[in-house]
Design an enzyme around this catalytic site. Structure first.
Site, mmCIF file in Angstrom:
data_model
loop_
_atom_site.group_PDB
_atom_site.id
_atom_site.type_symbol
_atom_site.label_atom_id
_atom_site.label_comp_id
_atom_site.label_asym_id
_atom_site.label_seq_id
_atom_site.Cartn_x
_atom_site.Cartn_y
_atom_site.Cartn_z
ATOM 1 C CE LYS A 65 -4.879 -2.632 1.697
ATOM 2 N NZ LYS A 65 -5.146 -1.210 1.353
ATOM 3 C CG ASP B 281 5.578 5.427 -12.218
ATOM 4 O OD1 ASP B 281 6.138 4.334 -12.409
ATOM 5 O OD2 ASP B 281 4.347 5.547 -12.112
ATOM 6 C CB SER C 293 -1.012 -0.033 1.148
ATOM 7 O OG SER C 293 -0.401 -0.217 2.376
#
Length: 552
Positions: free
Chosen positions: A318, A304, A293
């Site tokens: 998650k 990214d 998470s």
């Protein structure tokens, strides 16, 4: 940081543990009337009055709730009874009412493995190695860690009477401890090799970002020119904290995470607002199958934006957001209200049911101890996305590292040693723990100690005395594993948590790869180049499939 304050207060990206049960229907949260509601009431009345076995009405409501939640197919939408509030408070604040000790089961007894600073346990003289043999005159033999935690935790100011057995003391010791609010440190860090900063972050409770900044600032001031952010075994926590931690490493205005929901107020793109606090410092993020998470938000966003190299094994997967709703009767409910996406548009959610989540946790449990484990297989092919700089990253099934590096694996001899010793009741880690407590009491040594042949001989004797049916030749061939246990347990017994973390870090295959990368990199851009070269040298087709087992 730009945050929609209308909904963040009760939002968790959080802990993996599952909870069900309780009663809810007819307590003010039922759906509006209609044929389905009348049908449910009719069935409830018939079962409660006509079924062959008498079942209490509240129990029938609980069955209905459990069935409803089970059929949602979402293991993170859970009903929380009042008794669950302590665990939830710990998840969101990092604080709990208790004694201030870390405990584990050693030889069928609850044993103190760490005493936290400034805690009631420290003030009353508890020590590492103390066995809790009674709590309020009840024997604690055979207790699980969960039972001990439930019993020892409580409200601040409430006393608890325990009896302990201590190494070197002939008689049991009775101790009365008054519980207090315990704040567990979220971030711990230090400098390795005079230039590499290492920080482990345990969770994302309300003080996580603040503690992380203090730790990072300190180790940078101490001379760290590269940073390792260890998010292994970090199950997540609060969404705002995950965003705040990510914000530390991104330029102002960079996308952090996007949440998408059927609720308008939870459709939101979060952007960094404070600027990259450590802009010139290369960062390696280390992850594993229990990084979940909020940990995945951090790893995914930095990956990214080409801000960090991710090392380790694929994360938990998650990618959803839970909102906490209060209900009558001091009950509450966590409801999955949104999914989140990385800046490149990736959803990293794995498809889980409750049983598979529990199996995943059970399979990963050995990793929590820090012992070397067997390598796990990497996931199948997944949808491809592009980073800011054009690198390929993957969606679905967790965050795939830029360099896949497995934790140390036990050799065949070491596996056999552990198997034979455990079968005869002499679990190696437990035996070495007890030996380390005694050794630390009887010897003076510095934190940078080396494992000696004398230490190995004493551990061999301890294993034999504990009933281990093993040959000395097998023990000698398993020296790497034995030395790892000795170094780890002695560091913890004599010096405490941070020195034990340092001892583990320098013997950790995944951390060692991170150190090697950072030694060659003098900037974030250089780090990406070095990682790409290393992946290529290992025969990878891309920067995300380089593999090493780091084995002995």
């Amino acid at each position: 940081m730009k945050v929609d304050r209308s909904w963040t207060t009760g939002v968790l990206v959080g802990a993996i543990a599952l909870t069900t049960g309780g009663w809810l229907i007819n307590q003010g949260a039922a759906a509006s009337g209609g044929e389905s509601r009348r049908l449910l009431d009719d069935i409830h009345r018939l079962i409660s009055t006509r079924f062959v076995d008498e079942i209490a009405p509240d129990e029938l409501y609980r069955m209905a709730i459990d069935g409803m939640l089970e059929n949602l197919g979402d293991p993170y939408t859970t009903f929380l009874e009042p008794r669950d509030s302590e665990d939830l408070r710990f998840t969101t604040t990092g604080n709990y009412g208790g004694l201030g000790v870390r405990i584990d089961v050693k030889d069928d007894w609850i044993t103190v493995v760490q005493v936290l600073p400034n805690s009631p346990a420290l003030r009353e003289g508890l020590e590492v190695g103390d066995r809790i043999i009674e709590v309020e005159d009840e024997s604690a033999e055979g207790w699980s860690v969960d039972k001990a935690v439930d019993t020892l935790r409580g409200e601040r100011g409430a006393p608890v009477n325990i009896t302990i057995a201590r190494v070197g003391v002939d008689r049991p010791l009775a101790i009365r401890i008054v519980r207090d609010v315990i704040q567990v440190a979220q971030a711990q860090g230090f400098v390795l090799d005079d230039e590499i900063g290492y920080v482990t972050l345990r969770g994302f409770s309300r003080q996580a970002q603040e503690e992380l900044v203090a730790t990072l600032d300190r180790i940078v001031e101490e001379g760290a020119t590269g940073l390792i952010l260890d998010l292994r075994r970090n199950p997540g926590g609060l969404l705002p904290e995950g965003i705040d931690v990510t914000d530390l490493f991104l330029e102002r205005g960079a996308a952090v995470v996007e949440t998408r929901s059927r609720l308008d107020e939870q459709n939101y793109l979060f952007r960094a607002s404070s600027g990259d606090r450590y802009a010139d410092i290369p960062v390696v993020v280390v992850v594993d199958g229990l990084s979940a998470s909020a940990s995945e938000i951090v790893a995914g966003a930095l990956q990214d934006h080409d801000r960090a190299v991710v090392v380790g094994t694929t994360t938990f997967g998650k990618g959803s957001v839970q909102t906490l709703y209060g209900l009558s009767g001091n009950n509450s409910m966590k409801v999955t209200t949104a999914r989140w996406y990385t800046p490149a548009g990736r959803s990293i959610t794995k498809d889980f049911d409750r049983e598979s989540v529990l199996q995943n946790l059970a399979a990963s449990a050995v990793a929590i101890s820090g012992e070397p484990v067997a390598s796990a297989s990497e996931p199948e092919e997944r949808e491809e996305f592009k980073t800011t700089g054009g690198r390929t990253v993957y969606g679905g099934g967790g965050i795939t590292p830029d360099l896949t590096v497995y934790r140390d694996t036990l050799s065949t001899d070491e596996q056999e040693l552990r198997r034979l010793a455990t079968r005869s009741g002499a679990i190696p880690r437990n035996v070495v723990f007890r030996w380390a407590v005694e050794y630390a009491n009887d010897h003076d040594f510095s934190e940078g100690f080396s494992v000696t042949q004398g230490m190995r001989d004493e551990v061999w004797t301890a294993l034999v005395d504990a009933g281990a049916e093993i040959e000395r030749e097998l023990f000698d061939r398993s020296q790497t594993y034995v030395d790892w246990l000795i170094a780890d347990e002695l560091a913890g017994a004599e010096f405490g948590e941070v020195p034990q973390l340092r001892s583990r870090a320098v013997r950790d295959a995944q951390v060692q790869v991170a150190i090697d990368l950072l030694r060659e990199a003098d900037s974030p851009a250089t780090l990406l180049t070095v990682a790409a070269r290393v992946a290529e040298e290992r025969g990878a087709e891309g920067t995300q499939s380089g593999e090493t087992d780091g084995g002995h």
